[in-house]
Enzyme design. Structure first.
Site, mmCIF file in Angstrom:
data_model
loop_
_atom_site.group_PDB
_atom_site.id
_atom_site.type_symbol
_atom_site.label_atom_id
_atom_site.label_comp_id
_atom_site.label_asym_id
_atom_site.label_seq_id
_atom_site.Cartn_x
_atom_site.Cartn_y
_atom_site.Cartn_z
ATOM 1 N N HIS A 363 29.378 41.303 49.078
ATOM 2 C CA HIS A 363 29.642 40.143 49.688
ATOM 3 C C HIS A 363 28.595 39.097 50.015
ATOM 4 O O HIS A 363 28.851 37.805 49.837
ATOM 5 C CB HIS A 363 30.459 40.531 51.214
ATOM 6 C CG HIS A 363 31.955 40.623 50.824
ATOM 7 N ND1 HIS A 363 32.398 42.157 51.119
ATOM 8 C CD2 HIS A 363 32.831 40.160 50.304
ATOM 9 C CE1 HIS A 363 33.672 42.234 50.665
ATOM 10 N NE2 HIS A 363 33.965 41.047 49.936
ATOM 11 N N GLU A 605 44.249 44.367 45.196
ATOM 12 C CA GLU A 605 42.919 44.796 44.962
ATOM 13 C C GLU A 605 42.752 46.265 45.021
ATOM 14 O O GLU A 605 41.752 47.014 44.670
ATOM 15 C CB GLU A 605 42.219 44.518 46.344
ATOM 16 C CG GLU A 605 42.350 43.148 46.819
ATOM 17 C CD GLU A 605 41.435 42.635 47.981
ATOM 18 O OE1 GLU A 605 40.368 42.481 47.808
ATOM 19 O OE2 GLU A 605 41.981 42.768 49.045
ATOM 20 N N ASP A 629 37.291 44.096 44.377
ATOM 21 C CA ASP A 629 37.733 45.149 45.033
ATOM 22 C C ASP A 629 38.509 46.031 43.727
ATOM 23 O O ASP A 629 38.447 47.245 43.902
ATOM 24 C CB ASP A 629 38.635 45.017 46.308
ATOM 25 C CG ASP A 629 37.628 44.945 47.324
ATOM 26 O OD1 ASP A 629 36.546 45.670 47.422
ATOM 27 O OD2 ASP A 629 37.745 43.757 48.115
ATOM 28 N N CYS A 676 41.412 35.862 42.339
ATOM 29 C CA CYS A 676 40.066 35.124 43.009
ATOM 30 C C CYS A 676 38.962 35.949 43.108
ATOM 31 O O CYS A 676 38.063 35.812 44.116
ATOM 32 C CB CYS A 676 40.603 34.562 44.646
ATOM 33 S SG CYS A 676 41.278 35.838 45.297
HETATM 34 C C1 PEP Z 1 38.283 40.400 45.720
HETATM 35 O O1 PEP Z 1 38.038 41.701 46.446
HETATM 36 O O2 PEP Z 1 38.207 40.168 44.651
HETATM 37 C C2 PEP Z 1 38.253 39.352 46.635
HETATM 38 C C3 PEP Z 1 38.376 38.320 46.282
HETATM 39 O O3 PEP Z 1 37.989 39.794 48.109
HETATM 40 P P1 PEP Z 1 36.408 39.918 48.600
HETATM 41 O O4 PEP Z 1 35.441 39.489 47.528
HETATM 42 O O5 PEP Z 1 36.440 39.114 49.712
HETATM 43 O O6 PEP Z 1 36.728 41.392 49.012
HETATM 44 MG MG MG Z 2 38.485 42.059 48.194
#
Ligand code: PEP
Ligand code: MG
Length: 766
Positions: A363, A605, A629, A676
């Site tokens: 992250h 995810e 994820d 996303c």
């Molecule tokens: C993902 O897992 O692709 C996502 C958009 O969420 P994050 O990266 O915040 O876990």
């Molecule tokens: Mg995620």
């Protein structure tokens, strides 16, 4: 055996001079095994083979002189086969190579083990003896274990270019080059500021005191604070604790006396070390002394000393915290840079991030990308704590770091930065234009957001909506849960700025690598544990407050509010969440606020959700894929772990086929489909996802103009042809190569990483 091993590793890792540490290693191993010879040969590419780096028992004049080619002698054989070789009559082995100067004629027994690091042979550790006997299996196991532990020390020395035959570590910092993984694209030039986790003695950097009197005063205040704490513990437990236990705290007080720890620390500060560094050194010395003791009771006292050290450090850091300054052009360096560390630094002061831990999918890397700050993750060999104030180049495209770069390298990097700036300006022209393929297929480009500075950055780049608001990020920079009113104000600020565009608010996604200091979660397997929707369904009081804040924030606005649920792995989670959302909505209506019903969507995810995508799509208003994820869980690769970062492949055929399955399922239910994860912001990913029929690509604002440029310059029919070929491929490498070539052929090579060379490249996730 374990104690001996531990002691050797400890001694060797504590030596600051590599040549001395390998010499210490061979002499310790020789005496631990009672052998006549112990030597270490290290691969040195410049010298074309294995160089004798240290020996006890052979001719020491040959250290740094004797070189064996990669295939020469028994040492070469151990390296080639990458496994131990245990012989009782070495000289008669067909691979034995006689080196007259080295003096090994009388030795018959030979045991050599390779020193392996991340699948590479770095050297060979050898013991030899006159007696013609095979070393026993315990001796062999001992050497293998030792070698495995020492590999990181050798890898580190190799990475920092330590001239291990003569060099002193300080020099290595000059024009040194280190590798990690690409975290966030771009090149940054600045000076290192080392951040360290609170109260972690190992993480404290050694640095000279700027003002010795100030450091002594800080130290005295911290010591007095700890003494007061201990006195109140003694008082509080006077009745409930037995005298022997209370005596421990008295002992703590004595240890803090001037003629014990406090005096030693002060002496080091007077010699010029800052208080935290002096504390670290003194505690380390004392702990080591205790660790060496045979008596288990006394050995345990080492942990008391450490505990005391941590207590003092906590106070020192609390006193210091207020004063931490981040100069302009800060390159943030840390063992484990966390999202909250990043969120707490003014973005205009940051020009790079280096983290020893983590990978391009952590992250913190995602945040750095959102902020447009070049980042290198998983730089496991960099001496992070020595980089305070050091001039650094951070190349986030390739995951390279240069320390104290030469003038030539600086000029080269500055010119690359200029080229990137020019390309960005060219892309800026696209801001108002729609994202539409040459044959008229329209794709929505939305942004992933989390920091308030993201708003302008996103709108400036032509974002058409928010596809992912990571609500946990503002939660992280607080010291308690934000109130409903605070959340509402923050969400409203974003919704108003984006009006009338749609805004997708993800409900709190904590757990995994996202921790709240005021709501700690300690788990063995945090990514498989209490995360995302699992936490919030267990805590409706937190969930409902957040949902109400979202719904109220949207009051009176034209833009749609889309509430998105993270980490859904079953329909029952979606159903429970919908009941709570409905409850929150009714409460808001009952308060007399006129609001629209929010749309509720699922973030796919978890692999289970891929197989239930159709059912989820039927009951949800929209579906989005969290490919970060999803990749992690499909490939069973921890997105934060640098050791397995090479295995994390967003275009792995299995991941692509899952993405296509989700698209089919959601199309069948005629629901809106977005994505996303970081994949959406890469040129390769964007082309494939557009071809699969993803309606919305949501990404960091930084990537948006490049993705728009690619999509506006390609036909969907061509993208579908590429996709059809890709879906028949066996490996991620094949996919990457093929799509890259197709993009280059279509004249889009500017945004594609072709070969390993430091030229203008613009790419997405690592
Ligand atoms: C993902 O897992 O692709 C996502 C958009 O969420 P994050 O990266 O915040 O876990
Ligand atoms: Mg995620």
């Amino acid at each position: 055996m374990l104690a001996t091993l531990r002691k050797i590793v400890q001694d060797v890792t504590q030596e600051s001079n590599f040549a001395a540490s390998v010499q210490l290693l061979v002499s310790s191993v020789r005496s631990a095994l009672g052998t006549e010879v112990c030597s270490i040969y290290l691969v040195n590419a410049d010298r074309g083979g294995y160089v004798l780096a240290a020996t006890e028992g052979l001719n020491q004049d040959q250290i740094g002189q004797t070189v064996l080619s990669r295939s020469q002698g028994l040492v070469g054989l151990v390296g080639t086969r990458a496994e131990p070789l245990n012989l009782d009559a070495a000289p008669s082995h067909r691979s034995f190579h006689y080196v007259p100067e080295i003096g090994e004629e009388p030795f018959n027994s030979f045991l050599g083990v390779p020193i392996m690091h991340q699948g590479r042979v770095l050297g060979v550790l050898v013991v030899q003896q006159r007696d013609p006997r095979r070393f026993d299996e315990f001796e062999e196991a001992f050497l293998v274990t030792l070698s495995a532990q020492l590999a990181t020390v050798v890898a580190h020395a190799e990475a920092i270019g330590s001239h291990y035959l003569s060099g002193v570590q300080r020099d290595i910092i000059d024009d040194g080059s280190f590798r990690g993984f690409p975290g966030a694209p771009g090149i940054g030039i600045g000076n290192g500021v080392v951040v360290h986790p609170v109260a972690d003695l190992d993480a404290v950097p050694l640095r000279p005191a700027t003002d010795i009197t100030v450091e002594l005063t800080l130290l005295d205040r911290a010591l007095e604070a700890v003494r007061n704490d201990i006195r109140s513990i003694i008082q509080d437990f006077q009745v409930s604790l037995p005298q022997e236990e209370l005596a421990l705290f008295d002992a703590y007080l004595h240890m803090l006396d001037d003629n014990a720890l406090a005096g030693d620390i002060r002496a080091k500060v007077r010699l010029g070390q800052w208080a935290q560094g002096a504390l670290k050194l003194v505690i380390r010395e004392h702990v080591n002394r205790f660790d060496m003791m045979e008596d288990p009771y006394l050995r345990e006292r080492g942990s008391d000393v450490k505990d005391l050290g941590v207590r003092v450090l906590a106070y020192l850091q609390r006193i210091r915290e207020k004063k931490t300054q981040f100069p302009k052009n800060t390159v943030l360096v840390g063992e484990e840079v966390t999202p909250s560390m990043l969120a707490n630094i003014p973005a205009d002061r940051l020009c790079g991030v280096i983290s020893v831990q983590g990978s391009g999918n952590s992250h913190v890397a995602i945040l750095a990308r959102a902020m447009g700050i070049p980042a290198v993750m998983g730089a496991v060999d960099i001496p992070a704590y020595d980089l305070e104030g050091v001039k650094l180049i951070v190349d986030g495209h390739y995951g390279e770091i240069f320390t104290n770069p030469s003038q030539q390298r600086l000029e080269e990097s500055e010119s690359l930065i200029d080229q990137e700036r020019m390309f960005d300006e060219e892309l800026f022209e696209l801001k108002e234009l729609p994202c539409i393929t040459q044959d008229g297929w329209r794709v929505q480009l939305w942004v992933n957001i989390g920091l308030s500075g993201d708003i302008t950055r996103s709108l400036d780049r032509g974002a058409e909506g928010i596809g992912l608001f990571r609500t946990e990020i503002p939660f992280m920079s607080q010291d308690r849960f934000p109130t409903e009113a605070e959340q509402r104000a923050l969400y409203r600020e974003h919704m108003e700025a984006f009006e009338p565009r749609p805004v997708t608010m993800r409900t709190l996604d904590i757990g995994g690598d996202k921790a709240l200091s005021y709501f700690p979660i300690h788990e063995e397997n945090p990514f498989l544990g209490w995360r995302g929707i699992r936490v919030t369904l267990d805590h409706p009081e937190i969930f409902l407050v957040q949902i109400r804040a979202m719904i109220k924030a949207n009051a009176g606005l034209l833009g749609d509010l889309r509430i998105m649920l993270p980490m859904i792995s079953s329909l029952s989670e979606l159903r429970s969440a919908k009941i709570l959302i409905n409850q929150a909505y009714t409460e808001v209506i009952e308060e007399g606020i006129r609001v629209k019903t929010p749309q509720v969507g699922v973030l796919i995810e978890v692999p289970a959700a891929v197989y239930q995508a159709r059912l989820l799509a039927k009951e949800a208003d929209f579906i989005a894929v969290g490919s970060n994820d999803l990749t992690q869980y499909m490939l069973a690769v921890d997105r934060n772990n640098p050791r397995v970062a090479d295995l994390y492949k967003e275009v792995h055929p299995a991941v692509l086929s899952a993405l296509r399955e989700v698209a089919r399922a959601v199309h069948a239910e005629e629901k809106p489909l977005g994505i996303c994860g970081e994949l959406a912001g890469t040129p390769i990913g964007a082309v494939l996802l557009m071809a699969m029929g993803y309606h919305v690509l949501s990404m960091n604002a930084t990537h948006l103009p490049k993705v728009k440029w690619v999509i506006r310059n390609i036909k969907r029919s061509d993208a579908r042809r590429i996709l059809a070929r890709v879906l028949r491929m066996d490996t991620a490498e094949e996919v990457e190569d093929y799509v890259q070539k197709q993009l280059v052929n279509a004249g889009l090579g500017k945004v594609v990483r072709t070969k390993k060379s430091r030229q203008l490249v613009t790419r997405g996730a690592g």
